[in-house]
Design a protein around this motif. Structure first.
Motif, PDB file in Angstrom:
ATOM      1  N   LYS A 263       0.837  -1.214   0.000  1.00  0.00           N
ATOM      2  CA  LYS A 263       0.000   0.000   0.000  1.00  0.00           C
ATOM      3  C   LYS A 263       0.869   1.261   0.000  1.00  0.00           C
ATOM      4  O   LYS A 263       0.597   2.215  -0.746  1.00  0.00           O
ATOM      5  CB  LYS A 263      -0.918  -0.009   1.223  1.00  0.00           C
ATOM      6  CG  LYS A 263      -1.932   1.126   1.236  1.00  0.00           C
ATOM      7  CD  LYS A 263      -2.649   1.223   2.573  1.00  0.00           C
ATOM      8  CE  LYS A 263      -1.721   1.751   3.646  1.00  0.00           C
ATOM      9  NZ  LYS A 263      -2.421   2.072   4.919  1.00  0.00           N
ATOM     10  N   SER A 267       1.548   4.239  -3.091  1.00  0.00           N
ATOM     11  CA  SER A 267       1.461   5.679  -2.867  1.00  0.00           C
ATOM     12  C   SER A 267       2.712   6.397  -3.380  1.00  0.00           C
ATOM     13  O   SER A 267       2.627   7.482  -3.965  1.00  0.00           O
ATOM     14  CB  SER A 267       1.258   5.963  -1.382  1.00  0.00           C
ATOM     15  OG  SER A 267       1.200   7.342  -1.129  1.00  0.00           O
ATOM     16  N   GLN A 288      -6.226  10.567  -7.719  1.00  0.00           N
ATOM     17  CA  GLN A 288      -6.212  10.453  -6.271  1.00  0.00           C
ATOM     18  C   GLN A 288      -7.428   9.681  -5.760  1.00  0.00           C
ATOM     19  O   GLN A 288      -7.331   8.928  -4.780  1.00  0.00           O
ATOM     20  CB  GLN A 288      -6.148  11.833  -5.623  1.00  0.00           C
ATOM     21  CG  GLN A 288      -5.834  11.820  -4.143  1.00  0.00           C
ATOM     22  CD  GLN A 288      -4.509  11.133  -3.839  1.00  0.00           C
ATOM     23  OE1 GLN A 288      -3.481  11.487  -4.406  1.00  0.00           O
ATOM     24  NE2 GLN A 288      -4.540  10.137  -2.962  1.00  0.00           N
ATOM     25  N   ARG A 289      -8.569   9.858  -6.424  1.00  0.00           N
ATOM     26  CA  ARG A 289      -9.747   9.065  -6.038  1.00  0.00           C
ATOM     27  C   ARG A 289      -9.492   7.574  -6.240  1.00  0.00           C
ATOM     28  O   ARG A 289      -9.849   6.754  -5.391  1.00  0.00           O
ATOM     29  CB  ARG A 289     -10.966   9.516  -6.852  1.00  0.00           C
ATOM     30  CG  ARG A 289     -11.638  10.771  -6.329  1.00  0.00           C
ATOM     31  CD  ARG A 289     -13.045  10.926  -6.899  1.00  0.00           C
ATOM     32  NE  ARG A 289     -13.020  11.113  -8.343  1.00  0.00           N
ATOM     33  CZ  ARG A 289     -12.972  12.301  -8.938  1.00  0.00           C
ATOM     34  NH1 ARG A 289     -12.937  13.406  -8.206  1.00  0.00           N
ATOM     35  NH2 ARG A 289     -12.974  12.391 -10.260  1.00  0.00           N
ATOM     36  N   ASN A 292      -7.133   6.473  -3.429  1.00  0.00           N
ATOM     37  CA  ASN A 292      -7.810   6.373  -2.130  1.00  0.00           C
ATOM     38  C   ASN A 292      -8.614   5.084  -2.029  1.00  0.00           C
ATOM     39  O   ASN A 292      -8.629   4.419  -0.991  1.00  0.00           O
ATOM     40  CB  ASN A 292      -8.730   7.576  -1.922  1.00  0.00           C
ATOM     41  CG  ASN A 292      -7.965   8.873  -1.734  1.00  0.00           C
ATOM     42  OD1 ASN A 292      -6.777   8.872  -1.438  1.00  0.00           O
ATOM     43  ND2 ASN A 292      -8.652  10.003  -1.908  1.00  0.00           N
ATOM     44  N   GLN A 293      -9.285   4.715  -3.122  1.00  0.00           N
ATOM     45  CA  GLN A 293     -10.052   3.467  -3.138  1.00  0.00           C
ATOM     46  C   GLN A 293      -9.137   2.262  -3.011  1.00  0.00           C
ATOM     47  O   GLN A 293      -9.441   1.302  -2.289  1.00  0.00           O
ATOM     48  CB  GLN A 293     -10.866   3.377  -4.439  1.00  0.00           C
ATOM     49  CG  GLN A 293     -12.008   4.370  -4.535  1.00  0.00           C
ATOM     50  CD  GLN A 293     -12.696   4.317  -5.891  1.00  0.00           C
ATOM     51  OE1 GLN A 293     -12.108   3.938  -6.894  1.00  0.00           O
ATOM     52  NE2 GLN A 293     -13.966   4.693  -5.914  1.00  0.00           N
ATOM     53  N   ALA A 295      -6.066   2.161  -1.651  1.00  0.00           N
ATOM     54  CA  ALA A 295      -5.492   2.102  -0.295  1.00  0.00           C
ATOM     55  C   ALA A 295      -6.502   1.548   0.697  1.00  0.00           C
ATOM     56  O   ALA A 295      -6.167   0.700   1.544  1.00  0.00           O
ATOM     57  CB  ALA A 295      -5.030   3.491   0.134  1.00  0.00           C
ATOM     58  N   ALA A 296      -7.750   1.996   0.593  1.00  0.00           N
ATOM     59  CA  ALA A 296      -8.796   1.499   1.497  1.00  0.00           C
ATOM     60  C   ALA A 296      -9.035   0.007   1.281  1.00  0.00           C
ATOM     61  O   ALA A 296      -9.272  -0.742   2.238  1.00  0.00           O
ATOM     62  CB  ALA A 296     -10.085   2.280   1.271  1.00  0.00           C
TER      63      ALA A 296
END
Length: 351
Positions: A263, A267, A288-289, A292-293, A295-296
């Motif tokens: 992860k 990044s 970035q969206r 973010n998905q 990484a989550a």
């Protein structure tokens, strides 16, 4: 010790992440020689399943140093005399060792050695007076010197003869121009996508295997990269019901550590694209969206692994884990397809 070698110690180590000792050595070498290490990160999105562990590290054959920097990775087996020969010629070398064989290496950091994984160190010089190798170890942020005996103790690959395994970084020791940044961006994003899709269209960057058995070994490795890695991991999720509890717990613990590292490396790669690409505001928000998905989703995979290990008899826990694997595979593919399109367009306005 030469003045050039002494100067090298003034540079910083670049540590990429857990189980990334080889690539950390390359990144540190690039930084030490005045090259932009971010260019390599553009090409580093990867996934493989090795020793029952999800990893982001790329095989040396698939790191595009020749195209991006004019550097070749030349593998060699030899004794300390051969190693000294290359260092005296002004080349740096990445040598494979056992972490436990290095006196300076913290014992708490020795994790995967029992599974047969080696540790890589960067050898950047030779002290003629002391007859010691000058080494950099980015994993533990250490500069050190190793005697001939210490090098053999840590690095000897064959017990029947004094044989060391290492890669020579054979290229111009001074910085050379990489291809145009936009070309690098398009080249790397397309390779990332193809490598992840496991299409077989990504050509190795170093010498092809010289014999049939090495070729077979490479073919087997390629069956565990990209989306194929998810298949292998998913199969072990299902098979782990038949494992002992201690074996399953060790497997979950190891993958918890590597997933956290993956992860973070994702990044860092996205960070290199943001810094080097001329992203429009809309493109940066879209990317970035996606990130973010992703990484989550990696965080949730770790949570589901722990939940499954606590109650392996709960079929719903395994079903959720398998579903999350498919979710992550789809999220990453979607991002890599978007990134490839954005970098090929050049204006980075893809939605």
């Amino acid at each position: 010790m030469t003045g050039e070698a002494t100067e090298m110690r003034g540079h910083k180590h670049i540590y990429l992440g857990y189980m990334e000792c080889f690539s950390s050595c390359i990144l540190t070498y690039l930084h030490m020689t005045g090259r932009d290490e971010r260019i390599m990160l553009l090409d580093y999105w990867n996934l493989k399943y090795d020793r029952r562990t999800l990893l982001s590290s790329k095989d040396a054959r698939h790191i595009a140093l020749k195209y991006l920097y004019g550097i070749e990775l030349q593998f060699e087996k030899g004794d300390t005399n051969r190693l000294i020969h290359w260092i005296r010629q002004g080349y740096s070398v990445i040598a494979f060792t056992t972490a436990s064989g290095l006196d300076y290496f913290p014992r708490a950091y020795v994790t995967m050695e029992s599974a047969g994984l080696n540790h890589a160190i960067l050898i950047y010089g030779w002290n003629e007076r002391q007859r010691t190798f000058l080494i950099s170890d980015p994993v533990v942020h250490t500069w050190a010197e190793l005697t001939l005996e210490q090098m053999l103790h840590a690095g000897m690959a064959r017990t029947d003869r004094e044989e060391l395994h290492f890669f020579i970084l054979s290229g111009d020791s001074s910085p050379v121009s990489s291809p145009d940044t936009n070309i690098c961006l398009a080249y790397a994003s397309n390779r990332n996508l193809k490598h992840y899709q496991a299409t077989g269209n990504v050509n190795p960057d170093v010498n092809k295997p010289a014999d049939k058995w090495s070729s077979i070994s490479l073919l087997l490795q390629n069956r565990k990269i990209g989306i194929n890695a998810w298949t292998c991991f998913g199969n072990d999720v299902k098979n782990s019901l038949d494992w002992t509890r201690s074996k399953r717990t060790a497997w979950v613990k190891q993958n918890n550590l590597s997933i956290s590292s993956i992860k973070k490396i994702r990044s860092k790669i996205w960070g290199a694209y943001r810094e080097l690409a001329s992203l429009s505001d809309d493109a940066e928000l879209t990317g970035q969206r996606h990130m973010n998905q992703i990484a989550a989703a990696w965080n949730h995979l770790n949570f589901l692994l722990l939940k499954y290990n606590n109650k392996p008899e709960d079929r719903s826990a395994m079903a959720a884990l398998i579903k999350q694997i498919e979710c992550l595979k789809e999220l990453e593919l979607r991002f890599l397809m978007w990134l490839d399109e954005a970098m090929r367009r050049g204006d980075a306005n893809a939605n």
